[in-house]
Design a protein around this motif. Structure first.
Motif: not given
Lengths: 548, 368
Positions: A466, A468-469, B24-26, B28-30, B32-33, B35
């Motif tokens: 899935p 990244n949220p 990037s998958p869940a 890893s850091t993104s 877009l900021g 959580d």
């Protein structure tokens, strides 16, 4: 270390102001005002800070510039022009360049800042257009922006003419040639502008007062209004996690955004200083004083006038004489039509879009350009139209650089100015749909993980995980482009066989047709999440893109 | 895309590598900021920096600000050290001043960015938006108040008041426009002015005006201007520095072999194969200054209107719609070139009142 009490000087001043202005209430509401973050939101700031640099450097220049067309012999320190007769305007521009410390820097920074000002406004306008940030409630601010862009072109034109060198004079001559071609009022306008025949002795001082007082005054007022409206309406935000149409997510004005904005001002200012120091611009001393009898080959206007220059070059000869009067179409059309199409189109777009979609709701989430493919395609078609004209404004340079026939560049341009936008429209539309499909794939199938797995039956597959949220929220933050009520049905908008009254006429039917093409969801996101058997959904789902 | 979303048992904590070009998958850091990390912060959406990061940020920012200090000092020093007065010293001063200013500003920008990013907390604060429109009761109140105001003021009820006010305002509003009238000359002057140039005026002693070379002001002896393919930029004698006169009267003078000239050129105005055309382009008035000897093409560098000089300067390419007017010239008793009359049509760009001057001339049996 944190402070427990506000330092006395600050506390004292604030109480003084609050007692007299009630500033506390204002600050209470606004100190922690939230500003959303996205790189594209910085483009307008380039223009804003360039304007401040323009005011600063421009004020310095006025201390030394003499806006007079009186002829004087040059007695400054630039050897090649010594003793030559020239206007005081040109002589004082040379004086600023060679005999005032920092004068050359201020002149070059002023010119570079002007280019950055207009360029910043253009990319900012494109950002606002492509993300739909002009939608309700921001239409008025959009109109102010269009007005600012138009005024900036005039501000640039009047400033370009002030040094009165041979290059700036050529620009002025073209301006005069265009103005005098206007039907009925052309001779009036030119004789009033120049105080008689071209070039006369008045135009520099008149342009000067327009350039340093009238237009910047209006610009300053409009920029202030632009900022206040942005502040009051709050900035739009890109779709993302936790971001809705009813909130704004980001950093507070105090202290983070303040310092960021200050840093960005310093950065813009610094880059302009860097350009002023190392990138020579408008070396007026090489051109010599203006005379209507001479010109240097390869004369080019500043970049923002290039599209007008290109359209003048592109036009085939055409002049109409009726009843003793003359309509020089080969000047009128290229001077008025492209500018008219672009500026009027920009100004009307929010309202035309509302008319087509019937959408009267407020929008605070910016669209990703791919998610409104027709808007993006229209924008790219306009950019291409502008770009072709702009390139043609330098066709002599292109011809000599690439060793192609000058006439061929013009002939190709005459075709491309129509064909180019059509191609751009089609290509952009397909690219938008392609990007939407790839979004749908990310949501529907997940992200390629790089992990290869062998199944019991011997098949190799790559494992998808899935997304990244945060990215998922960003991608999911799209809504179908609104449509007129009644236009979304398959039967053509007639739910009960009877369309609403105002949609029955020819215009109404056109409106429904446009609404159906423009609106709706072209590539819906596949909502079955990641793990399962829904993979066939892509392709067989409601991909309606091909029907429009 | 292959059908490969099968669930697999992944080892605990295993982070799949990211394929370039995909989100990037869940785990890893993104970009877009992140959580929100649960922390001990008081305000929601405010995540303080670790002390180590903040200290590092402080040091880097301080270093940047010290660079700004140096840049500022260097700017002032450059102002004192580098004198100007010729092109080289002006350039040196420019580089020194601009370079030090840029250093100061860019270093300050960098320092401030480091300050925000490393010292200040990470913010992800949320604020509510409200619709811009005021609520119904407010609108109602404003509507009522407006109506009361109209009544109280008597603006509608008392028409005499209203009408005289509007009537009085009209001329007052026009006054500033009237003031602008003297920006230009009398209307009766200007179409006429555009039709005539100083070539039509005789000199003070009543002789035809001579053609002189632009720049030197030397009169031109026809016998000396004798190499075919020759070109001169020419201005009227006595008006060498009058820009208003030059804007209409500047000429391009060309020498041809007699057999080269075609029917478009008026041979009566071409003594010894010398032809004078207006240099002011008929498109928007740039000087048509470029000449190609072999093809006899005159080219305007602004918008590339191209004229055939051997054939009455008729347009062969570009946006200009009319040929460059030919000036009637002759050789005077001393052998110099002179203008025998003004242009038969207005030179330069077209204007509304111009009309088809060429057709009028032809109707009267003349040559445009």
């Amino acid at each position: 270390m944190s402070i427990t009490t506000v330092p006395k000087p600050i506390a004292g001043t604030s109480s003084f102001l609050d007692d007299r202005l009630g500033a506390g209430n204002f600050l209470k509401r606004n100190l922690r005002k939230i500003f959303p973050d996205h790189w594209s939101f910085l483009l307008g700031e380039i223009a804003l800070y360039s304007f401040i640099v323009l005011l600063l450097t421009g004020t310095f220049l006025t201390f030394f510039f003499k806006p007079s067309m009186g002829e004087v012999p040059y007695e400054g320190s630039y050897e090649p022009l010594k003793g030559i007769m020239m206007s005081e305007a040109y002589a004082s521009s040379l004086h600023i360049s060679f005999d005032v410390r920092g004068g050359l820097l201020m002149r070059q920074m002023h010119h570079w800042a002007a280019l950055l000002f207009v360029g910043g406004m253009m990319v900012h306008a494109l950002r606002v257009f492509f993300t739909g940030a002009y939608r309700k409630p921001r239409e008025l601010n959009w109109l102010i922006g269009v007005l600012l862009l138009t005024l900036a072109l005039f501000e640039g034109l009047t400033g370009y003419s002030l040094p009165d060198d041979l290059l700036s004079g050529a620009g002025l001559r073209i301006t005069e040639g265009v103005a005098i071609s206007l039907p009925l009022v052309g001779t009036w306008i030119t004789f009033f502008l120049f105080g008689g025949e071209y070039p006369g002795e008045d135009v520099i001082s008149r342009f000067y007062s327009l350039h340093i007082l009238l237009i910047p005054g209006i610009l300053l007022a409009l920029i202030t209004a632009h900022m206040i409206l942005m502040w009051v309406q709050k900035h739009t935000q890109m779709p993302g996690k936790g971001r809705t149409n009813e909130n704004v997510v980001g950093a507070p004005f105090y202290p983070a955004f303040m310092v960021k904005a200050g840093a960005y001002f310093m950065f813009t200012f610094g880059v302009i200083a860097l350009l002023g120091a190392f990138a020579q611009i408008n070396p007026i001393w090489l051109f010599g004083p203006y005379t209507p009898a001479d010109i240097s080959a390869g004369s080019q206007p500043d970049f923002y006038m290039g599209f007008l220059e290109g359209s003048l070059r592109l036009m085939p000869p055409w002049e109409i004489n009726i009843a003793g009067f003359t309509l020089p179409m080969s000047v009128l059309i290229p001077a008025l039509v492209p500018m008219g199409i672009i500026m009027t189109g920009l100004a009307l777009y929010p309202f035309i879009e509302q008319w087509v979609t019937g959408d009267r709701s407020e929008h605070h989430i910016a669209d990703r350009p791919r998610n409104n493919p027709h808007r993006t395609s229209i924008g790219m078609a306009a950019v291409t139209f502008y770009g072709v004209l702009w390139l043609l404004g330098a066709n002599d340079e292109l011809a000599s650089f690439f060793h192609i026939s000058l006439n061929a560049t013009t002939y190709v341009g005459r075709v491309m100015v129509f064909l180019g936008p059509a191609i751009a429209y089609y290509v952009t539309y397909r690219v938008c749909l392609g990007l939407q499909r790839s979004d749908a794939a990310v949501i529907g199938h997940g992200v390629e993980s790089g992990v290869i797995k062998r199944l019991p039956n011997g098949e190799y597959i790559e494992v998808h995980v899935p997304p990244n949220p945060a990215i998922e929220a960003h991608v999911r933050g799209k809504a179908p482009v609104p449509m007129l009520p009644g236009a979304d049905g398959d039967g053509g908008g007639e739910r009960d066989g009877v369309p609403p009254k105002q949609l029955r006429g020819p215009l109404g039917r056109l409106r429904v047709k446009m609404s159906r093409a423009y609106g709706g969801e072209k590539i819906p996101l596949d909502d079955g999440h990641g793990h399962g058997e829904e993979h066939a959904a892509i392709g067989s789902g409601e991909d309606r893109s091909l029907t429009h | 895309m292959t059908d490969n979303n099968h669930d697999i048992e992944q080892p605990e904590g295993r982070v799949p590598k990211r394929v370039i070009g995909t989100p990037s998958p869940a785990t890893s850091t993104s970009v877009l900021g992140d959580d929100e990390r649960p922390g001990d912060q008081g305000v929601p959406g405010v995540v303080p920096q670790s002390e180590a990061t903040a200290r590092k940020g402080e040091r880097i920012a301080a270093l940047c600000f010290l660079l700004t200090l140096l840049g500022g000092i260097a700017f002032i020093a450059s102002y004192v050290i580098f004198q100007v007065g010729d092109i080289d010293s002006a350039r040196a001063s420019n580089v020194a001043l601009g370079g030090s200013l840029a250093l100061a500003l860019l270093a300050m920008a960098a320092g401030m960015v480091v300050w925000v990013r490393l010292v200040m907390p990470k913010y992800n604060m949320v604020q509510e938006r409200h619709t811009m429109a005021s609520d119904g009761r407010t609108r109602e109140y404003v509507t009522e108040t407006f109506k009361h105001g109209v009544d109280e003021s008597g603006f509608v009820k008392r028409p005499m008041l209203r009408r005289t006010l509007l009537l009085a305002a009209a001329p007052l509003g026009l006054a500033p426009l009237v003031l602008l009238r003297d920006l230009g000359p009398r209307y009766s002057d200007f179409p006429e002015k555009l039709r005539h140039t100083v070539w039509g005026e005789k000199t003070k002693d009543g002789k035809p005006r001579r053609l002189v070379v632009e720049g030197t002001g030397a009169p031109i002896r026809a016998a000396d201007f004798n190499s075919p393919g020759g070109i001169l930029s020419v201005v009227p004698e006595g008006y060498e520095h009058d820009l208003n006169a030059l804007a209409k009267a500047t000429l391009i003078l060309l020498k041809f072999r007699p057999e080269e000239l075609k029917s478009g050129t008026n041979l009566n105005w071409a003594p010894q194969g010398i032809v004078a055309y207006s240099k002011i382009c008929t498109h928007v008035g740039c000087p048509a200054a470029l000449y190609e000897q072999t093809t006899h093409h005159i080219l305007c560098p602004c918008h590339q209107s191209t004229f055939d000089a051997a054939d009455g300067a008729k347009v062969i390419f570009g946006p200009a719609a009319r040929p460059l007017p030919q000036l009637p010239i002759a050789v005077d008793e001393e052998g110099f070139l002179v203008a025998t009359a003004d242009f038969s049509v207005p030179p330069g760009p077209s204007f509304w009142e111009r009309g088809d001057a060429e057709a009028e001339v032809r109707e009267n049996g003349g040559h445009a």
